[in-house]
Design a protein around this motif. Structure first.
Motif, PDB file in Angstrom:
ATOM      1  N   LEU A 160      -9.505   4.257  17.338  1.00 16.46           N
ATOM      2  CA  LEU A 160      -9.222   3.987  15.929  1.00 16.46           C
ATOM      3  C   LEU A 160     -10.015   4.979  15.106  1.00 16.46           C
ATOM      4  CD1 LEU A 160      -9.491   0.085  15.994  1.00 16.46           C
ATOM      5  CD2 LEU A 160      -7.414   1.448  15.797  1.00 16.46           C
ATOM      6  N   ILE A 161      -9.369   5.666  14.191  1.00 15.52           N
ATOM      7  CA  ILE A 161     -10.082   6.623  13.353  1.00 15.52           C
ATOM      8  C   ILE A 161      -9.815   6.324  11.882  1.00 15.52           C
ATOM      9  CG2 ILE A 161     -10.029   8.456  15.102  1.00 15.52           C
ATOM     10  CD1 ILE A 161      -7.754   9.737  13.458  1.00 15.52           C
ATOM     11  N   THR A 162     -10.691   6.845  11.042  1.00 13.51           N
ATOM     12  CA  THR A 162     -10.503   6.655   9.609  1.00 13.51           C
ATOM     13  C   THR A 162      -9.732   7.839   9.065  1.00 13.51           C
ATOM     14  OG1 THR A 162     -12.655   5.619   9.595  1.00 13.51           O
ATOM     15  CG2 THR A 162     -11.712   6.133   7.466  1.00 13.51           C
ATOM     16  N   VAL A 163      -8.689   7.564   8.304  1.00 14.93           N
ATOM     17  CA  VAL A 163      -7.934   8.647   7.679  1.00 14.93           C
ATOM     18  C   VAL A 163      -7.854   8.386   6.184  1.00 14.93           C
ATOM     19  CG1 VAL A 163      -6.516   9.234   9.678  1.00 14.93           C
ATOM     20  CG2 VAL A 163      -5.771   7.427   8.148  1.00 14.93           C
ATOM     21  N   LEU A 172     -12.839   5.221  -1.859  1.00  8.60           N
ATOM     22  CA  LEU A 172     -12.394   4.355  -0.766  1.00  8.60           C
ATOM     23  C   LEU A 172     -10.898   4.090  -0.848  1.00  8.60           C
ATOM     24  CD1 LEU A 172     -15.228   1.721  -0.458  1.00  8.60           C
ATOM     25  CD2 LEU A 172     -14.688   3.585   1.073  1.00  8.60           C
ATOM     26  N   GLU A 173     -10.326   4.304  -2.030  1.00  7.28           N
ATOM     27  CA  GLU A 173      -8.893   4.060  -2.166  1.00  7.28           C
ATOM     28  C   GLU A 173      -8.121   5.119  -1.389  1.00  7.28           C
ATOM     29  OE1 GLU A 173      -8.017   3.620  -6.465  1.00  7.28           O
ATOM     30  OE2 GLU A 173     -10.079   2.899  -6.492  1.00  7.28           O
ATOM     31  N   LYS A 175      -8.047   5.268   1.658  1.00  6.11           N
ATOM     32  CA  LYS A 175      -8.612   5.336   3.007  1.00  6.11           C
ATOM     33  C   LYS A 175      -7.958   4.280   3.876  1.00  6.11           C
ATOM     34  CE  LYS A 175     -12.052   8.333   2.724  1.00  6.11           C
ATOM     35  NZ  LYS A 175     -12.181   9.481   3.586  1.00  6.11           N
ATOM     36  N   THR A 177      -7.103   3.028   8.304  1.00  3.74           N
ATOM     37  CA  THR A 177      -7.389   3.178   9.720  1.00  3.74           C
ATOM     38  C   THR A 177      -6.123   3.657  10.418  1.00  3.74           C
ATOM     39  OG1 THR A 177      -8.979   1.391   9.592  1.00  3.74           O
ATOM     40  CG2 THR A 177      -8.188   1.960  11.774  1.00  3.74           C
ATOM     41  N   LEU A 179      -4.350   4.600  14.315  1.00  4.37           N
ATOM     42  CA  LEU A 179      -4.440   4.535  15.767  1.00  4.37           C
ATOM     43  C   LEU A 179      -4.157   5.928  16.304  1.00  4.37           C
ATOM     44  CD1 LEU A 179      -4.497   2.399  18.191  1.00  4.37           C
ATOM     45  CD2 LEU A 179      -2.046   2.722  18.228  1.00  4.37           C
ATOM     46  N   VAL A 232      -1.126  10.319  15.850  1.00  2.00           N
ATOM     47  CA  VAL A 232      -1.969   9.589  14.906  1.00  2.00           C
ATOM     48  C   VAL A 232      -1.048   8.775  14.008  1.00  2.00           C
ATOM     49  CG1 VAL A 232      -3.593   9.793  12.999  1.00  2.00           C
ATOM     50  CG2 VAL A 232      -3.788  11.317  14.966  1.00  2.00           C
ATOM     51  N   VAL A 233      -1.135   7.457  14.126  1.00  4.66           N
ATOM     52  CA  VAL A 233      -0.249   6.577  13.355  1.00  4.66           C
ATOM     53  C   VAL A 233      -1.102   5.688  12.459  1.00  4.66           C
ATOM     54  CG1 VAL A 233       1.537   4.811  13.482  1.00  4.66           C
ATOM     55  CG2 VAL A 233       1.381   6.550  15.269  1.00  4.66           C
ATOM     56  N   ARG A 234      -0.903   5.837  11.166  1.00  6.32           N
ATOM     57  CA  ARG A 234      -1.662   5.042  10.218  1.00  6.32           C
ATOM     58  C   ARG A 234      -1.291   3.565  10.338  1.00  6.32           C
ATOM     59  NH1 ARG A 234      -3.937   6.678   4.885  1.00  6.32           N
ATOM     60  NH2 ARG A 234      -4.392   4.700   3.867  1.00  6.32           N
ATOM     61  N   LEU A 235      -2.294   2.705  10.415  1.00  8.11           N
ATOM     62  CA  LEU A 235      -2.053   1.268  10.547  1.00  8.11           C
ATOM     63  C   LEU A 235      -2.076   0.603   9.178  1.00  8.11           C
ATOM     64  CD1 LEU A 235      -4.319   0.501  13.639  1.00  8.11           C
ATOM     65  CD2 LEU A 235      -1.853   0.797  13.596  1.00  8.11           C
TER      66      LEU A 235
ATOM     67  N   GLN B  49     -17.552   3.165  10.517  1.00  3.77           N
ATOM     68  CA  GLN B  49     -17.075   4.305   9.712  1.00  3.77           C
ATOM     69  C   GLN B  49     -16.824   3.878   8.277  1.00  3.77           C
ATOM     70  OE1 GLN B  49     -13.633   5.576  11.922  1.00  3.77           O
ATOM     71  NE2 GLN B  49     -14.830   6.785  13.374  1.00  3.77           N
ATOM     72  N   ASN B 244       3.553  13.188  13.599  1.00  5.71           N
ATOM     73  CA  ASN B 244       2.304  12.467  13.864  1.00  5.71           C
ATOM     74  C   ASN B 244       1.391  13.186  14.851  1.00  5.71           C
ATOM     75  OD1 ASN B 244       3.088  10.419  12.172  1.00  5.71           O
ATOM     76  ND2 ASN B 244       3.982   9.185  13.807  1.00  5.71           N
TER      77      ASN B 244
END
Lengths: 258, 258
Positions: A160-163, A172-173, A175, A177, A179, A232-235, B49, B244
């Motif tokens: 899990l990464i922060t994008v 923070l807006e 932002k 997570t 996958l 990389v798929v944004r959750l 994070q 992606n």
């Protein structure tokens, strides 16, 4: 001076990683792999629902035929007709989940999972090769082709990464997570390709055709999700919201709330 | 006749469920609960994070202050100033994952997971109560308030369901998978509320205030994700796509591809 600060930065990230592992009681050296039997059931249920819907009123045949009708075809190919579809009846098995430090990025922990699927997924089509030289429709060569995936196994890496939508803005807006996943290069993907070319003197299962198709399909997979490439798929946010509430309305549920 | 067909339908669904359990080798009666230590690590890393970013240049204070400034306040409340923020330093622990048939819907399998979080998440604010009767600003009553969540534990139920944007249209397009989750009603959510009201004769920790705030926060949670209510969040497709793809560009990754 830049070196020193980036060393400090790395040290800080390593400390953060060690703190995470400590607080979650996970020792990457000694923790045994964990089973994912529960996950296999949930995924199987989703696939089963998808299959039921795909089969109901031949949904999948219609969808695929629509897609093939709309797709731009090269001028040496006639209309493609679907002759066979098998969407399988087995489920992938995920197992042996273990946390490892990412060798390419020491401040990232990732889960490695073995995946195995033994099933038969088949697509069979019928078309004509149009030879337009020296003049249009000089010859028409009927082609029947059926491609089956019969086996897939590989090691899946998940983290899990922060994008951020605009990562340069310090806010923070936007932002979220994501996958991130990929497969190790030693994956196994086995096909079964059957071909029939020509009308009178038929050529059956020309090895060259099978190998071209296998290579194309493997490349498709490798270019998308085999190391060093990742998907990389944004959750979506899991924060509870009014608009996402669903209430059970069956009589059983109503009595259960009292 | 309707009864017979709906019985058949139910029987078919039950058969489908049994087939899923058989093919994934899961016996709901005898399978032991599974650990989720790997999941705890991935979630902790995400939270870590988020915290790092929230703390960098006081991001979270700015975001919250912005939100509070923009929020429409009742006319008896003065501007709200944030005096204290603690975003915690521990992580939730998920454990004891087991698959059960949904008692409200026998054709649905769900995972039940114990969740435990012992951490201190605090928000402290300062404002004034404005008494506007009999005439505007008759009295101004300073209020200091700090609310901490110190403990949460509960049983989380998770399942994957199929959703459609327009479910009446018989098509696979627009169909997707959603994560459905809720908590059992016997969850435990403990607060620590501190209040200070008035300027000269101060009222400290009026129990009524603490209990009002606790009730409001618990209702917020119950109305969103406690049985019989669920949160349903549509998941993005995991099908590999070109857009992606992310490729590692570190020197280490470059050599790893050779």
């Amino acid at each position: 001076k830049i070196d020193a600060s980036s060393t400090n930065d790395l040290e800080q990230r390593m400390e953060a990683i060690n703190s995470i592992l400590e607080k979650t009681y996970y020792n990457v050296e000694t923790h045994s792999p964990e089973s994912l039997d529960w996950f296999n059931v949930l995924i199987a249920q989703t696939i089963s629902q998808f299959r039921t819907e795909a089969l109901s009123s031949d949904n999948i045949v219609h969808s695929l035929n629509d897609a093939l009708t709309k797709a731009p075809l090269p001028d040496f190919l006639d209309k493609i007709k679907i002759t066979e579809i098998d969407i399988g009846d087995d489920y992938p098995i995920f197992s042996n989940c273990r946390i490892r430090k990412n060798p390419q990025n020491l401040s990232n922990l990732q889960a490695m999972i073995d995946v195995d699927l033994a099933d038969t997924l088949t697509l069979g089509i019928e078309t004509n090769l149009l030879l337009n030289s020296p003049k249009p429709l000089t010859a028409i060569l009927p082609v029947q082709l059926s491609v089956s995936i019969v086996r897939f196994s590989g090691c899946l890496t998940v983290s899990l990464i922060t994008v951020g939508e605009n990562s340069d803005v310090e806010s923070l807006e936007g932002k979220g997570t994501a996958l991130m996943f990929n497969f190790a290069p030693d994956f196994r993907l086995e096909f079964n390709v059957k071909s029939l070319i020509g009308s009178r003197s038929k050529l059956e299962n020309v090895p060259k055709i099978g190998s071209i198709i296998e290579t194309r399909l493997k490349s498709w997979f490798i270019e998308r999700c085999v190391e060093p490439r990742s998907q990389v798929v944004r959750l979506p946010s899991m924060w509870p919201r009014s608009k996402n509430v669903r209430q059970q309305t069956t009589p059983a549920a109503a009595t259960a709330t009292t």
